[in-house]
Design a protein around this motif. Structure first.
Motif, PDB file in Angstrom:
ATOM      1  N   LEU A 120       0.172  -1.104   0.059  1.00 11.87           N
ATOM      2  CA  LEU A 120       0.327   0.063  -0.288  1.00 11.87           C
ATOM      3  C   LEU A 120       0.751   1.373  -0.045  1.00 11.87           C
ATOM      4  O   LEU A 120       1.250   1.924   1.091  1.00 11.87           O
ATOM      5  CB  LEU A 120      -0.816   0.044   1.192  1.00 11.87           C
ATOM      6  CG  LEU A 120      -1.711  -1.120   1.215  1.00 11.87           C
ATOM      7  CD1 LEU A 120      -2.348  -1.432   2.520  1.00 11.87           C
ATOM      8  CD2 LEU A 120      -2.867  -0.840   0.096  1.00 11.87           C
ATOM      9  N   PRO A 121       1.685   1.451  -1.153  1.00 11.25           N
ATOM     10  CA  PRO A 121       2.056   2.200  -1.242  1.00 11.25           C
ATOM     11  C   PRO A 121       1.327   4.252  -1.616  1.00 11.25           C
ATOM     12  O   PRO A 121       2.720   4.990  -2.088  1.00 11.25           O
ATOM     13  CB  PRO A 121       3.110   1.846  -2.521  1.00 11.25           C
ATOM     14  CG  PRO A 121       2.124   0.937  -3.835  1.00 11.25           C
ATOM     15  CD  PRO A 121       1.396   0.761  -2.560  1.00 11.25           C
ATOM     16  N   GLU A 122       0.455   4.312  -1.079  1.00  9.38           N
ATOM     17  CA  GLU A 122      -0.636   5.510  -1.668  1.00  9.38           C
ATOM     18  C   GLU A 122       0.641   7.269  -0.935  1.00  9.38           C
ATOM     19  O   GLU A 122       0.607   7.362  -1.163  1.00  9.38           O
ATOM     20  CB  GLU A 122      -1.584   5.056  -1.407  1.00  9.38           C
ATOM     21  CG  GLU A 122      -2.298   4.733  -1.403  1.00  9.38           C
ATOM     22  CD  GLU A 122      -2.697   2.942  -1.543  1.00  9.38           C
ATOM     23  OE1 GLU A 122      -3.764   2.394  -2.014  1.00  9.38           O
ATOM     24  OE2 GLU A 122      -1.736   2.528  -0.600  1.00  9.38           O
ATOM     25  N   VAL A 123       1.585   6.450   0.243  1.00  9.66           N
ATOM     26  CA  VAL A 123       1.833   7.827   0.913  1.00  9.66           C
ATOM     27  C   VAL A 123       3.082   8.552  -0.162  1.00  9.66           C
ATOM     28  O   VAL A 123       3.399   9.352   0.142  1.00  9.66           O
ATOM     29  CB  VAL A 123       2.397   7.482   1.854  1.00  9.66           C
ATOM     30  CG1 VAL A 123       1.598   7.243   3.093  1.00  9.66           C
ATOM     31  CG2 VAL A 123       3.626   6.066   2.049  1.00  9.66           C
ATOM     32  N   THR A 124       3.460   7.118  -0.795  1.00  6.18           N
ATOM     33  CA  THR A 124       4.203   7.932  -1.620  1.00  6.18           C
ATOM     34  C   THR A 124       4.311   8.844  -2.806  1.00  6.18           C
ATOM     35  O   THR A 124       4.529   9.641  -3.630  1.00  6.18           O
ATOM     36  CB  THR A 124       5.653   6.793  -2.267  1.00  6.18           C
ATOM     37  OG1 THR A 124       4.094   6.085  -3.068  1.00  6.18           O
ATOM     38  CG2 THR A 124       6.014   5.683  -1.646  1.00  6.18           C
ATOM     39  N   LEU A 125       2.649   8.958  -3.348  1.00  4.80           N
ATOM     40  CA  LEU A 125       2.172   9.784  -3.936  1.00  4.80           C
ATOM     41  C   LEU A 125       1.290  10.480  -3.042  1.00  4.80           C
ATOM     42  O   LEU A 125       0.340  11.678  -3.897  1.00  4.80           O
ATOM     43  CB  LEU A 125       0.546   8.982  -4.508  1.00  4.80           C
ATOM     44  CG  LEU A 125       1.921   8.109  -6.252  1.00  4.80           C
ATOM     45  CD1 LEU A 125       0.885   7.072  -6.635  1.00  4.80           C
ATOM     46  CD2 LEU A 125       2.946   9.337  -7.307  1.00  4.80           C
ATOM     47  N   GLY A 126       1.315  10.921  -1.632  1.00  2.00           N
ATOM     48  CA  GLY A 126       1.068  12.096  -0.903  1.00  2.00           C
ATOM     49  C   GLY A 126      -0.456  11.779  -0.825  1.00  2.00           C
ATOM     50  O   GLY A 126      -1.058  12.621  -0.519  1.00  2.00           O
ATOM     51  N   VAL A 127      -1.259  11.029  -0.646  1.00  2.00           N
ATOM     52  CA  VAL A 127      -2.500  10.240  -0.110  1.00  2.00           C
ATOM     53  C   VAL A 127      -1.935   8.538   0.711  1.00  2.00           C
ATOM     54  O   VAL A 127      -1.178   8.175   1.194  1.00  2.00           O
ATOM     55  CB  VAL A 127      -3.544   9.649  -0.841  1.00  2.00           C
ATOM     56  CG1 VAL A 127      -3.357  10.918  -1.993  1.00  2.00           C
ATOM     57  CG2 VAL A 127      -3.130   8.397  -2.417  1.00  2.00           C
ATOM     58  N   ILE A 128      -3.004   8.203   1.284  1.00  3.72           N
ATOM     59  CA  ILE A 128      -3.532   6.938   1.979  1.00  3.72           C
ATOM     60  C   ILE A 128      -4.321   6.112   1.109  1.00  3.72           C
ATOM     61  O   ILE A 128      -5.108   6.792  -0.009  1.00  3.72           O
ATOM     62  CB  ILE A 128      -4.068   7.222   3.359  1.00  3.72           C
ATOM     63  CG1 ILE A 128      -5.594   8.072   3.625  1.00  3.72           C
ATOM     64  CG2 ILE A 128      -2.827   8.481   4.096  1.00  3.72           C
ATOM     65  CD1 ILE A 128      -6.315   8.286   4.902  1.00  3.72           C
ATOM     66  N   PRO A 129      -3.806   5.041   1.803  1.00  5.28           N
ATOM     67  CA  PRO A 129      -4.965   4.346   0.895  1.00  5.28           C
ATOM     68  C   PRO A 129      -6.415   4.513   1.761  1.00  5.28           C
ATOM     69  O   PRO A 129      -7.188   5.083   2.070  1.00  5.28           O
ATOM     70  CB  PRO A 129      -4.644   2.376   1.714  1.00  5.28           C
ATOM     71  CG  PRO A 129      -3.686   2.765   2.165  1.00  5.28           C
ATOM     72  CD  PRO A 129      -3.936   4.244   2.719  1.00  5.28           C
ATOM     73  N   GLY A 130      -7.129   4.676   0.049  1.00  7.20           N
ATOM     74  CA  GLY A 130      -9.133   4.844   0.164  1.00  7.20           C
ATOM     75  C   GLY A 130     -10.073   3.942   0.074  1.00  7.20           C
ATOM     76  O   GLY A 130     -10.639   4.922  -0.615  1.00  7.20           O
ATOM     77  N   ALA A 131      -9.912   2.705  -0.051  1.00  7.61           N
ATOM     78  CA  ALA A 131     -10.648   2.243  -0.497  1.00  7.61           C
ATOM     79  C   ALA A 131     -10.710   1.093   0.508  1.00  7.61           C
ATOM     80  O   ALA A 131     -10.719  -0.673   0.318  1.00  7.61           O
ATOM     81  CB  ALA A 131     -10.382   1.158  -1.368  1.00  7.61           C
ATOM     82  N   GLY A 132     -10.324   0.920   2.038  1.00  5.03           N
ATOM     83  CA  GLY A 132     -10.385   0.561   2.421  1.00  5.03           C
ATOM     84  C   GLY A 132      -8.482  -0.296   3.306  1.00  5.03           C
ATOM     85  O   GLY A 132      -8.974  -0.861   4.362  1.00  5.03           O
ATOM     86  N   GLY A 133      -7.666   0.210   2.478  1.00  5.86           N
ATOM     87  CA  GLY A 133      -7.053  -0.593   3.378  1.00  5.86           C
ATOM     88  C   GLY A 133      -6.286   0.003   4.415  1.00  5.86           C
ATOM     89  O   GLY A 133      -5.157  -0.929   5.097  1.00  5.86           O
ATOM     90  N   THR A 134      -6.189   1.125   5.155  1.00  2.00           N
ATOM     91  CA  THR A 134      -6.255   1.384   6.436  1.00  2.00           C
ATOM     92  C   THR A 134      -6.592  -0.192   7.498  1.00  2.00           C
ATOM     93  O   THR A 134      -5.877  -0.303   8.192  1.00  2.00           O
ATOM     94  CB  THR A 134      -5.821   2.437   6.717  1.00  2.00           C
ATOM     95  OG1 THR A 134      -7.615   2.937   6.626  1.00  2.00           O
ATOM     96  CG2 THR A 134      -5.385   3.700   6.012  1.00  2.00           C
ATOM     97  N   GLN A 135      -7.902   0.176   6.811  1.00  2.00           N
ATOM     98  CA  GLN A 135      -8.979  -1.106   8.189  1.00  2.00           C
ATOM     99  C   GLN A 135      -8.411  -1.688   7.597  1.00  2.00           C
ATOM    100  O   GLN A 135      -8.859  -2.695   9.008  1.00  2.00           O
ATOM    101  CB  GLN A 135     -10.040  -0.374   7.915  1.00  2.00           C
ATOM    102  CG  GLN A 135     -10.333   1.378   7.842  1.00  2.00           C
ATOM    103  CD  GLN A 135      -9.991   1.649   9.332  1.00  2.00           C
ATOM    104  OE1 GLN A 135      -9.975   1.095  10.616  1.00  2.00           O
ATOM    105  NE2 GLN A 135      -8.843   2.754   9.165  1.00  2.00           N
ATOM    106  N   ARG A 136      -8.243  -2.523   6.738  1.00  2.00           N
ATOM    107  CA  ARG A 136      -8.386  -3.916   6.267  1.00  2.00           C
ATOM    108  C   ARG A 136      -7.084  -4.796   6.560  1.00  2.00           C
ATOM    109  O   ARG A 136      -6.800  -5.456   7.616  1.00  2.00           O
ATOM    110  CB  ARG A 136      -8.888  -4.572   4.793  1.00  2.00           C
ATOM    111  CG  ARG A 136     -10.383  -4.182   4.496  1.00  2.00           C
ATOM    112  CD  ARG A 136     -10.661  -4.491   2.885  1.00  2.00           C
ATOM    113  NE  ARG A 136     -12.013  -4.542   2.779  1.00  2.00           N
ATOM    114  CZ  ARG A 136     -12.723  -3.391   2.370  1.00  2.00           C
ATOM    115  NH1 ARG A 136     -12.138  -2.558   2.253  1.00  2.00           N
ATOM    116  NH2 ARG A 136     -14.139  -3.528   1.742  1.00  2.00           N
ATOM    117  N   ALA A 137      -6.021  -4.272   6.349  1.00  2.00           N
ATOM    118  CA  ALA A 137      -4.881  -4.220   6.689  1.00  2.00           C
ATOM    119  C   ALA A 137      -4.983  -4.687   8.392  1.00  2.00           C
ATOM    120  O   ALA A 137      -3.748  -5.672   8.668  1.00  2.00           O
ATOM    121  CB  ALA A 137      -3.546  -3.632   5.965  1.00  2.00           C
TER     122      ALA A 137
END
Length: 687
Positions: A120-137
């Motif tokens: 889940l490398p979203e932080v490298t694009l300045g965002v966070i996971p936006g479809a459940g990555g933070t919660q499911r992981a």
């Protein structure tokens, strides 16, 4: 169609098919939503989802990055997959990154191929996971692992993912393995959204925040990801998902995400010009000079499977070169990047000798010797005589005139610059310098080598310092002006570190050695404009033996070879030189220090663009980020300038130009952009 559905008995096979990496766009999201309904309509036993080609799915479609979200939204699609009465199994056959990983996490079961990766490398694009990555992981692999995975954005291999509990199995053929899963076993797997959130772990959150302060200073997204995960522990799943999505959308429209997306696209576009011929095949490379730079280049080439002939001047040089390369091999062993077997393979492909004839089988020779024109001319004469006429000859010079080097060879069309950055086996930038007579075949060889070495190639023209060192020289010059006018080295360094650099200019100088800059200034003495201000403070440092870390004293002191310590004697030295120059020093506010340094670099970079030394503003951004530590999350020097505002920059430069019209003459490119209301990113030379 980007989603293909095939039924085989009670099993549905869903294939993500959007070459080359199965990016998740609107059509794929719609296809997945329809696949849920298709499977339920057929009352299937299971759905196995996999990716066509070498990827499972490598995140969002880049074409949608800068636009508003398009329905169906990925969180809704994944919610449908997760809550479907037909269980889905992710057969992860390649990379599953970002939204691809989130698809997999929403499935009832996950099976990875042994060479696959999930992340889940979203932080490298300045965002966070936006479809459940933070919660499911964090529900699957626990808080500590999920925090590491999301806050730092580093993908996991199959073995690590299995050990963490992120996937259920690792199999050579994940699709076949998914087809063989017992139906009863599959139905017993609890959907991820039904799993409880982990217990609060204050120590884990404290540790990740402390780590982020060191590894990701100035970046917003990693901290917001941690906040969302922490808040999610006390919310139900739907509320946590809503918070995650709102945070994602907020960050997506922010300056840092725009800057990081710009760098992502610029890096992806860094490749050989379309009109170049195919790169000649490279199997053996000759490297001249076994010092730190030459050994690093040799090691980099060995590491990608090339044979290397490392040329030195005599037996003592051969011994030193052998020691330098071996030190890198030992370091690779210690870090786990090499094992004993692979280290022996590297050694077997390396020949170190003072016989230029031993390099006759090389398709490319790279000179990496002492930065002096007479030395380089002598080496090129030897290479010209010893190597076949079709061998490409390259110099790793940081500043010198490649056309002058090439003029002494029988065929200047085969000469180019390949400017590596130290340490050459780690730093990703490669300036490919095109001389006046450099041929297409030589350029193709340079870009071909960059691709082999996984470097970021940037084409540059010939001038003193090319793109990067010319900007850096102006940066250092302005820093010295600030010293003379009232600043001290540690104040300047602290200001630029707060801006986002890992080190300020004076600590960098100590690290590389002050004698290097001194030698370069002596080379420029004969051509320096007598009207241009000159600060001799750094010259005096060298004359007094203060060469930086190598002598344990430079702009700072390094007691016992350890960390830097402020040296009060430097303030006395600066004050003396200011007195000799008739300068009345005064305290300079931090914002003025930062502004003058940035304006100096931007103005010089615009001149480089106007002179055609750099072919685009994006190329300058790549050079400043990958070669000189400009913060990636600011988008590179020129992107940052556009965000600041070209009109405001020109206004500030005009005020400085009124004080010193030689040093601060406003770049015509900046003046043109300000007058036309044009961004530097959009500027192109006329004709």
């Amino acid at each position: 169609m980007s989603v293909r559905c095939i039924q085989d008995g009670l099993t549905g096979f869903v294939t993500l098919d959007n070459p080359p990496v199965n990016a998740i766009g609107r059509e794929m999201r719609q296809g997945l939503l329809e696949a849920v309904a298709w499977a339920e309509g057929l009352n299937l036993d299971r759905v196995i989802v996999t990716g066509a080609g070498r990827a499972f799915a490598a995140g969002a479609d880049a074409k949608e990055f800068d636009g508003p979200p398009l329905e169906p939204y990925l969180p809704d699609v994944l919610d449908a997959i997760e809550r479907s009465f037909v269980p889905w199994i992710a057969a992860i056959n390649g990379v599953a990154l970002g939204g691809g990983a989130e698809i997999a996490l929403a499935c009832r079961m996950r099976i990875m191929g042994p060479g696959a990766q999930i992340g889940l490398p979203e932080v490298t694009l300045g965002v966070i996971p936006g479809a459940g990555g933070t919660q499911r992981a964090m529900r699957l692999c626990g808080l500590e692992t999920a925090l590491e995975l999301i806050a730092f954005g580093k993908p996991m291999g199959a073995k690590a993912a299995l050990a963490a509990g992120l996937v259920h199995a690792v199999e050579d053929d994940p699709v076949e393995a998914a087809d063989m899963v017992n139906t009863e076993e599959l139905l017993c797997v609890v959907p991820t959204w039904e799993l409880p959130a982990p217990e609060m772990d204050v120590a884990a959150f404290s540790a990740v925040r402390e780590n982020l302060a060191k590894r990701s200073p100035g970046q917003i997204a990693p901290h917001r990801a941690v906040e969302v995960m922490e808040a999610g522990l006390g919310l139900d799943f739907a509320e946590a998902m809503a918070l995650e999505r709102a945070t994602f959308l907020d960050l997506k429209s922010g300056d840092q995400s725009r800057a990081l997306r710009h760098m992502f696209f610029s890096e992806r576009a860094a490749k050989a010009p379309a009109d170049l011929p195919a790169a000649p095949q490279i199997t053996q490379v000759a490297v001249v000079g076994g010092g730190t730079m030459g050994a690093g280049i040799a090691y980099a080439c060995l590491s990608v499977g090339l044979s290397v002939v490392l040329l030195e001047t005599d037996a003592d040089g051969v011994a030193r070169a052998t020691e330098n390369v071996e030190r890198l091999i030992v370091a690779g062993l210690k870090r786990g990047r090499l094992d004993d077997s692979s280290a022996e393979v590297l050694r077997a492909r390396l020949v170190i000798t003072d016989d230029y004839g031993a390099a006759s089988g090389s398709s490319l020779a790279i000179e990496a010797a002492f930065e002096a024109m007479e030395v380089k001319k002598e080496i090129f004469a030897k290479l010209d005589a010893a190597l076949p006429a079709d061998t490409i000859l390259a110099t790793n010079t940081s500043y010198l005139d490649i056309d002058e080097v090439a003029a002494g060879t029988k065929d200047p069309s085969r000469v180019l610059g390949l400017h590596f950055f130290a340490p050459a086996h780690i730093m990703r930038l490669l300036e490919i310098v095109q001389g006046a007579q450099t041929g297409d075949r030589a350029l193709a060889m340079g870009f071909g080598l960059a691709k082999l070495l996984k470097k970021v190639p940037v084409l540059a023209g010939v001038c003193d310092g090319f793109i990067g060192n010319r900007i850096f020289s102006r940066y250092r010059e302005e820093a010295d002006f600030l010293l003379m006018d009232g600043a001290v080295p540690w104040e300047v360094d602290e200001v630029m570190e707060a801006f986002g650099y890992a080190m300020g200019p004076y600590e960098v100088g100590d690290l590389s050695g002050l004698d290097i800059g001194f030698a370069n200034r002596r080379r420029q003495d004969a051509t320096r404009d007598p009207k241009r201000r000159y600060v001799p403070i750094a010259d005096r440092m060298v004359n007094e033996g203060r060469l930086g870390r190598k002598t344990s004293v430079g702009w700072y002191r390094y007691p016992g070879g350890g960390g830097k310590v402020v040296d009060p004697l430097i303030e006395d030295l600066i004050a003396e030189e200011a007195h000799f120059a008739g300068v009345t020093r005064a305290e300079i506010p931090d914002d003025v220090v930062r502004e003058r340094l940035l304006l100096a670099m931007i103005n010089e970079a615009a001149n480089i663009l106007g002179e055609g030394i750099a072919h685009s503003a994006a190329d300058i951004d790549l050079v400043t980020v990958f070669g000189y530590g400009f913060p990636r999350w600011r988008g590179g020097l020129m992107h940052f300038a556009d965000a600041w505002g070209v009109v405001e920059i020109v206004e500030k430069l005009r005020l400085l130009e009124a004080q010193d019209p030689v040093v601060w003459a406003v770049s015509p490119v900046l003046a043109e952009c300000a007058a036309a209301g044009m961004a530097l990113t959009d500027w192109r030379a006329k004709g």
